[in-house]
Motif scaffolding. Structure first.
Motif, short mmCIF file in Angstrom:
data_model
loop_
_atom_site.label_atom_id
_atom_site.label_comp_id
_atom_site.label_asym_id
_atom_site.label_seq_id
_atom_site.Cartn_x
_atom_site.Cartn_y
_atom_site.Cartn_z
N ILE A 113 76.84 -92.11 2.54
CA ILE A 113 77.54 -90.72 3.02
C ILE A 113 76.99 -89.56 2.71
O ILE A 113 76.83 -88.49 3.54
CB ILE A 113 79.10 -90.93 2.37
CG1 ILE A 113 79.88 -91.97 2.87
CG2 ILE A 113 79.71 -89.46 2.72
CD1 ILE A 113 80.03 -92.02 4.60
N ASN A 114 76.43 -89.42 1.42
CA ASN A 114 75.63 -88.51 1.03
C ASN A 114 74.19 -88.09 2.00
O ASN A 114 74.07 -86.94 2.43
CB ASN A 114 74.96 -88.65 -0.44
CG ASN A 114 74.33 -87.37 -0.93
OD1 ASN A 114 73.29 -86.97 -0.55
ND2 ASN A 114 75.05 -86.72 -1.89
N LEU A 115 73.88 -89.12 2.42
CA LEU A 115 72.61 -89.14 3.47
C LEU A 115 72.90 -88.55 4.88
O LEU A 115 72.51 -87.54 5.34
CB LEU A 115 71.85 -90.39 3.57
CG LEU A 115 70.81 -90.18 4.32
CD1 LEU A 115 69.48 -89.23 3.77
CD2 LEU A 115 70.16 -91.69 4.66
N ILE A 116 74.27 -88.92 5.22
CA ILE A 116 74.75 -88.68 6.63
C ILE A 116 75.17 -87.44 6.41
O ILE A 116 74.71 -86.54 7.14
CB ILE A 116 75.94 -89.49 6.89
CG1 ILE A 116 75.48 -90.91 7.36
CG2 ILE A 116 76.72 -88.76 8.10
CD1 ILE A 116 76.41 -91.79 7.47
N VAL A 117 75.65 -86.74 5.34
CA VAL A 117 76.30 -85.33 5.11
C VAL A 117 75.24 -84.36 4.92
O VAL A 117 74.89 -83.32 5.57
CB VAL A 117 77.15 -85.25 3.99
CG1 VAL A 117 77.58 -83.60 3.75
CG2 VAL A 117 78.52 -85.80 4.43
N ARG A 118 74.02 -84.56 4.35
CA ARG A 118 73.03 -84.01 4.09
C ARG A 118 72.14 -83.61 5.46
O ARG A 118 71.45 -82.74 5.56
CB ARG A 118 72.06 -84.51 3.04
CG ARG A 118 71.95 -83.90 1.62
CD ARG A 118 70.92 -84.27 0.69
NE ARG A 118 70.70 -85.57 0.68
CZ ARG A 118 69.65 -86.35 0.30
NH1 ARG A 118 68.93 -85.59 -0.30
NH2 ARG A 118 69.57 -87.53 0.62
N SER A 119 71.85 -84.89 6.03
CA SER A 119 71.14 -84.82 7.26
C SER A 119 71.88 -84.04 8.42
O SER A 119 71.15 -83.31 9.25
CB SER A 119 71.16 -86.38 8.00
OG SER A 119 70.29 -87.10 7.06
N SER A 120 73.24 -84.15 8.39
CA SER A 120 74.05 -83.36 9.27
C SER A 120 74.06 -81.90 8.98
O SER A 120 73.91 -81.30 9.92
CB SER A 120 75.53 -83.64 9.30
OG SER A 120 75.73 -85.11 9.56
N ARG A 121 73.85 -81.65 7.69
CA ARG A 121 73.85 -79.96 7.27
C ARG A 121 72.34 -79.36 7.96
O ARG A 121 72.24 -78.73 8.22
CB ARG A 121 73.86 -80.13 5.85
CG ARG A 121 75.35 -80.06 5.42
CD ARG A 121 75.55 -79.82 3.81
NE ARG A 121 74.47 -79.07 3.03
CZ ARG A 121 75.28 -77.44 3.11
NH1 ARG A 121 76.69 -77.20 3.48
NH2 ARG A 121 74.58 -76.72 2.31
N PHE A 122 71.45 -80.44 7.61
CA PHE A 122 70.01 -79.89 8.01
C PHE A 122 69.90 -79.92 9.50
O PHE A 122 69.32 -78.77 9.76
CB PHE A 122 69.00 -81.38 7.59
CG PHE A 122 67.85 -81.01 8.00
CD1 PHE A 122 66.97 -80.19 7.07
CD2 PHE A 122 67.29 -81.35 9.19
CE1 PHE A 122 65.58 -79.73 7.67
CE2 PHE A 122 65.69 -81.13 9.52
CZ PHE A 122 64.99 -80.48 8.65
N ALA A 123 70.56 -80.56 10.28
CA ALA A 123 70.61 -80.37 11.70
C ALA A 123 71.45 -79.44 12.05
O ALA A 123 71.16 -78.48 13.11
CB ALA A 123 71.31 -81.90 12.34
N VAL A 124 72.71 -79.10 11.56
CA VAL A 124 73.45 -77.87 11.96
C VAL A 124 72.55 -76.76 11.65
O VAL A 124 72.84 -75.67 12.13
CB VAL A 124 74.86 -78.12 11.02
CG1 VAL A 124 75.64 -76.91 11.14
CG2 VAL A 124 75.58 -79.05 11.77
#
Length: 174
Positions: free
Chosen positions: A112-123
């Protein structure tokens, strides 16, 4: 045997008709508290540590319950066992704690941490997104992924433990 004890400790169903409050009630969702905390890490960072306390508390309580259940077994039921009841209880406790720690806390929290961090990076690299979307889309991605990651992680942890520590513990039994 260890296989029977292990199967009983990690399944979420009412095996052999015995009600297990940690598996058969809403209390089971406490094991996923850290996934919620990880999803909200960037909006409410103070929520992360308490969410892990709740999740690990659930793991410890379930493990103690598994050991207690073995200790509460009727001696006549386990005559074919080669190990002392205390040893079987310790193994059931250890197995449950290890399984829950991996499958309910450590691996899902990291995913979940990786998904949220990756999503923040993309956003952050997206142009023209409203501030509200930029702020909450990573959290929504983390929360939305929870139902999809649970079964694969559980299966991987089962496979890993079945082919490692559980084999070692069964060898000692024979």
């Amino acid at each position: 045997s260890l296989a029977m004890a292990t199967e009983h400790t990690v399944t979420c169903e009412k095996s052999d008709g015995v009600y297990n409050i940690f598996r058969d009630s809403a209390l089971r969702y406490c094991g996923y508290a850290n996934e919620i905390g990880e999803s909200f890490r960037y909006q409410y960072p103070k929520l992360v540590t308490p969410s892990y306390v709740v999740a690990f508390g659930y793991c410890f309580a379930d493990a103690v319950s598994a050991g207690y259940q073995v200790m509460s077994e009727d001696e006549r039921v386990t005559v074919r066992e080669y190990r002392a009841k205390e040893t079987r209880a310790a193994i059931a406790t250890f197995d449950t704690l290890l399984w829950q720690s991996l499958a309910s806390v450590a691996i899902p929290g990291g995913v979940i941490n990786l998904i949220v961090r990756s999503s923040r990076f993309a956003v952050a690299r997206s142009v023209g997104l409203p501030v509200l979307v930029s702020k909450w889309l990573p959290t929504a991605a983390g929360l939305g992924s929870i139902p999809f990651i649970i079964a694969p992680i559980d299966n991987c942890v089962d496979f890993a433990l079945d082919n490692s520590i559980r084999k070692l513990l069964q060898q000692k039994e024979e």
